[in-house]
Scaffold this active site. Structure first.
Site, mmCIF file in Angstrom:
data_model
loop_
_atom_site.group_PDB
_atom_site.id
_atom_site.type_symbol
_atom_site.label_atom_id
_atom_site.label_comp_id
_atom_site.label_asym_id
_atom_site.label_seq_id
_atom_site.Cartn_x
_atom_site.Cartn_y
_atom_site.Cartn_z
ATOM 1 N N GLY A 47 0.840 -1.207 0.000
ATOM 2 C CA GLY A 47 0.000 0.000 0.000
ATOM 3 C C GLY A 47 0.864 1.242 0.000
ATOM 4 O O GLY A 47 2.055 1.166 -0.299
ATOM 5 N N ASN A 48 0.287 2.381 0.313
ATOM 6 C CA ASN A 48 1.073 3.621 0.381
ATOM 7 C C ASN A 48 0.450 4.565 1.406
ATOM 8 O O ASN A 48 -0.570 4.255 2.014
ATOM 9 C CB ASN A 48 1.176 4.261 -1.007
ATOM 10 N N HIS A 49 1.094 5.723 1.576
ATOM 11 C CA HIS A 49 0.699 6.632 2.661
ATOM 12 C C HIS A 49 -0.434 7.595 2.318
ATOM 13 O O HIS A 49 -0.698 8.512 3.080
ATOM 14 C CB HIS A 49 1.905 7.460 3.098
ATOM 15 N N ALA A 96 -4.124 7.333 -4.984
ATOM 16 C CA ALA A 96 -2.752 6.857 -5.175
ATOM 17 C C ALA A 96 -2.851 5.350 -5.347
ATOM 18 O O ALA A 96 -2.839 4.597 -4.372
ATOM 19 C CB ALA A 96 -1.895 7.217 -3.979
#
Ligand code: C5P
Length: 403
Positions: free
Chosen positions: A211-213, A279
């Site tokens: 995943g990402n922030h 994102a």
């Protein structure tokens, strides 16, 4: 500044050197479609001529309770206005306003006005910091008046500090923000807006993911602003901590890029506008293990095979009809403008919102952002660091120009 069109503004000018800025302020207000009537105290007329202001406002300037043999009806003026703005407001006028002293037309109109009152202090540093001025200001704020904060910089006395009246553009912006909030123009009424936001999580096994922030905050700000302008939002939101429950925003919670794609495709077919603020993970594990992957004794490395995720934005770019608007985001660390315009063409965006991770306060998880819009014809528009809500307004203004 659509929100100022047709608004009736009384500008009260008092005797500070910043009175010269009133001419620019009146011009900007009139350009925004507002009707402006100017009141001046006697000492203001020594700093700027009433003739300048009557020419710019296209109304006679009122300087006294009686002008010639005509009585200026302060009650009528106070009732006429949608807003009374006192700019510059001297320490003297603020003191009179705070204490109900009514020895000139400006204070008489202030006391009889029922509309919102704004005051923009303009004075020297020590007058500004004096406890009596600060106490008067506090009183005025407690009465419900609104201050347009002075700015810091060089003052006419040569001192450097706070006390300079806000620049005319900022005065207009404060009024615009106010009117937008009380009666936002319904410029997106009848429009359905698809927004993708947040990260996607691509499962490795039942407990782990790639995943990402991304926080989803920019998408949330966009959704709120669309609703403020009368539009309907379908927000396809990846795993995000945000709590969004507001009439006008339908939240479709998804986890993976494939789920986001399926939801976005279906919604886009009925949407007028799509803003791709998510994102999305570029790759996902080829196989998500059914059970939690266990460490094997002696295993020092492990490999997860990844496959490319579909490009949701580009898929919508291909589906897009000439009446639909498609907007994307780009976070570029190298050659940002070149890469952003390449991406814009590749994905079929009408324009792309370029944001930077390098700017302090911009990007993931912040409440502020600094953006540059890059359009199809390579035109660019740069903006300052702003709250994500203000950034959302800039993006929606650009979309409205296209539709
Ligand atoms: O290619 P890149 O990820 O930099 O492109 C960013 C833009 O494309 C964003 O608007 C993002 O939401 C969208 N995007 C997408 N699907 C992907 C990758 C990016 O919709 N798989």
């Amino acid at each position: 500044m659509k929100s100022l069109a047709g608004k009736k503004i009384i500008l009260g000018i008092t005797g500070s050197i910043a009175a010269y800025k009133a001419a620019f302020f009146v011009r900007l207000l009139v350009k925004s479609g507002a009707e402006v009537k100017v009141l001046m105290t006697e000492s203001a007329t020594t700093f700027i001529s009433p003739l300048t202001l009557s020419t710019l406002s296209k109304h006679p300037v009122i300087t006294g309770i009686a002008d010639g043999d005509e009585w200026s009806n302060h009650v009528e003026l106070g009732l006429w206005a949608d807003a009374l703005v006192i700019a510059p407001a001297t320490a003297n006028t603020l003191a009179k306003m705070a204490n109900g002293i009514c020895d000139n037309i400006l204070n008489a109109v202030y006391l009889s006005a029922r509309c919102p009152v704004f005051f923009a202090p303009g004075m020297d540093l020590d007058m500004w910091t004096h406890p009596s001025t600060q106490a008067n200001i506090q009183k005025l704020l407690d009465y419900g008046n609104r201050m347009i904060e002075p700015e810091s910089g060089e003052l006419a006395s040569g001192l450097i500090g706070k006390g300079r009246m806000a620049e005319p553009e900022n005065l207009v912006k404060a009024l615009d923000d106010f009117f937008r909030k009380v009666s936002p123009s319904q410029t997106l009424a009848g429009k359905t807006v698809l927004i993708t936001a947040g990260p996607t999580y691509e499962p490795i096994d039942p407990v782990r993911f790639i995943g990402n922030h991304s926080s989803g905050k920019m998408g949330k700000a966009l959704a709120e602003k669309v609703v403020e302008r009368g539009g309907q939002v379908k927000l396809v939101l990846g795993p995000s901590k945000l709590d969004i429950s507001q009439p006008g925003i339908e939240v479709i919670r998804i986890t993976t890029a494939l789920e986001m794609l399926a939801a976005a495709r279906e919604i886009f077919a009925q949407a007028d506008i799509a803003i791709m603020a998510a994102a999305v993970a570029d790759f996902r594990p080829k196989f998500a293990a059914k059970e939690k992957i266990k460490k094997k004794t002696g295993e020092e490395e492990m490999t997860i095979e990844l496959v490319k995720n579909p490009d949701i934005a580009a898929t919508l770019g291909k589906m897009k009809t000439k009446d639909q608007v498609l907007v994307g985001f780009a976070l570029e660390t190298e050659k940002p403008l070149v890469n952003a315009s390449r991406k814009l063409a590749k994905k079929g965006f009408d324009f792309i919102v370029l944001n930077s991770l390098k700017d302090e306060g911009a990007g993931f998880n912040h409440d502020t952002n600094r953006i540059t819009l890059v359009f199809k014809d390579n035109k660019i528009k740069e903006f300052q660091l702003k709250s994500k809500l203000d950034v959302a307004d800039d993006i929606l203004d650009a979309i409205e120009q296209i539709i």
